[in-house]
Design an enzyme around this catalytic site. Structure first.
Site, PDB file in Angstrom:
ATOM      1  N   HIS A 183      37.369  85.351  30.273  1.00 30.17           N
ATOM      2  CA  HIS A 183      37.708  86.754  30.011  1.00 30.17           C
ATOM      3  C   HIS A 183      37.155  87.588  31.159  1.00 30.17           C
ATOM      4  O   HIS A 183      36.008  87.423  31.577  1.00 30.17           O
ATOM      5  CB  HIS A 183      37.085  87.187  28.688  1.00 30.17           C
ATOM      6  CG  HIS A 183      37.098  88.662  28.472  1.00 30.17           C
ATOM      7  ND1 HIS A 183      38.234  89.420  28.662  1.00 30.17           N
ATOM      8  CD2 HIS A 183      36.120  89.529  28.102  1.00 30.17           C
ATOM      9  CE1 HIS A 183      37.945  90.686  28.403  1.00 30.17           C
ATOM     10  NE2 HIS A 183      36.675  90.783  28.069  1.00 30.17           N
TER      11      HIS A 183
ATOM     12  N   CYS B 186      38.392  91.437  22.698  1.00 33.11           N
ATOM     13  CA  CYS B 186      38.482  90.690  23.957  1.00 33.11           C
ATOM     14  C   CYS B 186      38.602  89.180  23.751  1.00 33.11           C
ATOM     15  O   CYS B 186      39.061  88.466  24.640  1.00 33.11           O
ATOM     16  CB  CYS B 186      37.272  90.998  24.848  1.00 33.11           C
ATOM     17  SG  CYS B 186      37.166  92.728  25.332  1.00 33.11           S
TER      18      CYS B 186
ATOM     19  N   ASN C 206      38.971  95.238  32.953  1.00 38.99           N
ATOM     20  CA  ASN C 206      38.900  94.526  31.678  1.00 38.99           C
ATOM     21  C   ASN C 206      40.128  94.897  30.855  1.00 38.99           C
ATOM     22  O   ASN C 206      40.244  96.018  30.365  1.00 38.99           O
ATOM     23  CB  ASN C 206      37.618  94.921  30.945  1.00 38.99           C
ATOM     24  CG  ASN C 206      37.432  94.184  29.625  1.00 38.99           C
ATOM     25  OD1 ASN C 206      38.353  93.564  29.107  1.00 38.99           O
ATOM     26  ND2 ASN C 206      36.236  94.265  29.072  1.00 38.99           N
TER      27      ASN C 206
END
Length: 330
Positions: free
Chosen positions: A257, A120, A287
């Site tokens: 993020h 990520c 996500n």
């Protein structure tokens, strides 16, 4: 370079791509044995829907689509690009890199291309690499992409993980420009990167070439990841701001993020900033790992919130653990 001036990596084009298939939380409600609900998912993550790649649709195809839009936004051709960096944890193949597939797909006759794998945090790491290439003079224009097909590594019996992730791609073009060398410059002003491999078991995929010979599926200790995330994201953003010579009060937009709305709000609260200074897309995209930051940036630019001269802070944490932040002026 003109004496007395500094080279900065300046954003000149951005674009994104999302697969056609939109998956609302209701689809998970209907999955036998999953025992989840729209209310449960929203309350724990803020996610309402996400996009899943079509059968046969690959990470490289999505990356090419996002890159094509970024080139159009910048008014550039593929051969104007010197380097391609793709941040991904879900490549089409073990090798070659997704980046070389993008290079071929765009029709680039020259230049070089490589992938970055920091889960990520991948796009932040890719930005830092692109910045270094430009500042050192090895490249004039770098195409930086985050692209993921996380729907291919989900355990569809684990309600704590399978409802959180989505697919997509975002692309940003950085260009070398002479600047005064002050915090008023456009472009990347600072980067701050960290990792700690001792926390590997908090977030990982249980497969790989040299271990199981399979792709594996994602495993996560959500509560522990959350505990690390807010503290580490706050500290790395503060460090990047200090390196850039600016303060949190100077920030126009935080582009985090997009993992979980609770992580986002927790981090922003520590900064002492209002949520109306945050670009939030987690409700629509879920996500998307390394793709989430460029996706959010592209949405913010596209709807007119992010404007030329705005100061942005972007930060991310992912498996590794790996985390970091970038400060840039649009």
């Amino acid at each position: 370079m003109t004496p007395g001036l500094t080279i900065r990596a300046v954003p000149v084009g951005i674009g994104h791509y999302l697969p056609e298939r939109i998956v609302p939380n209701a689809e998970f409600e209907a999955m036998e044995g999953l025992e989840t609900s729209d209310a449960w998912i929203k309350s724990r993550s803020g996610i309402e829907r996400r996009h899943f790649a079509a059968e046969g649709e690959t990470t490289s195809q999505m990356a090419i689509a996002a890159a094509t839009k970024a080139l159009a936004h910048a008014g550039l051709e593929a051969d104007d690009i010197d380097a391609v960096i793709v941040a991904t944890s879900t490549p089409d193949l073990t090798f070659p890199s997704v980046a070389t597939m993008v290079q071929a797909g765009l029709g680039m006759a020259g230049g070089f291309a490589f992938d970055v794998q920091a889960v990520c945090a991948g796009f932040v790491y890719a930005l830092a690499n692109a910045d270094a290439l430009i500042v050192s003079g090895q490249a004039k224009r770098v195409l930086v992409i985050g692209a993921e097909t996380f729907s291919r590594i989900m355990d569809w019996t684990d309600r704590t993980t399978c409802v959180l992730f989505g697919d997509g791609a975002g692309a940003l073009i950085l260009e070398a420009r002479e600047s005064a060398g002050t915090s008023d410059d456009h472009g990347i002003l600072s980067t701050d990167l960290h990792s700690d491999g001792s926390h590997r078991d908090l977030l990982y995929v249980d497969g790989g070439v040299s271990s199981t010979g399979t792709a594996g599926v994602l495993r996560m200790q959500g509560k522990e990841v959350f505990r690390h995330a807010v503290e580490k994201l706050t500290k790395t953003a503060e460090a990047a701001l200090a390196k850039a010579g600016v303060g949190i009060a100077d920030v126009d937009w935080i582009v985090p993020h997009q993992a979980n709305i609770r992580i986002i709000t927790g981090t922003v609260k520590k900064f002492g900033l209002p949520m109306d200074k945050v670009i939030v897309t987690v409700q629509d995209h879920g996500n998307t790992s390394a793709a989430s930051i460029p996706l959010a940036m592209s949405v913010g630019v596209g709807d007119g919130r992010i404007k030329s001269g705005d100061l942005l802070v972007t930060e991310a944490i992912g498996g590794g653990l790996a985390w970091g932040a970038v400060v840039m002026r649009w």
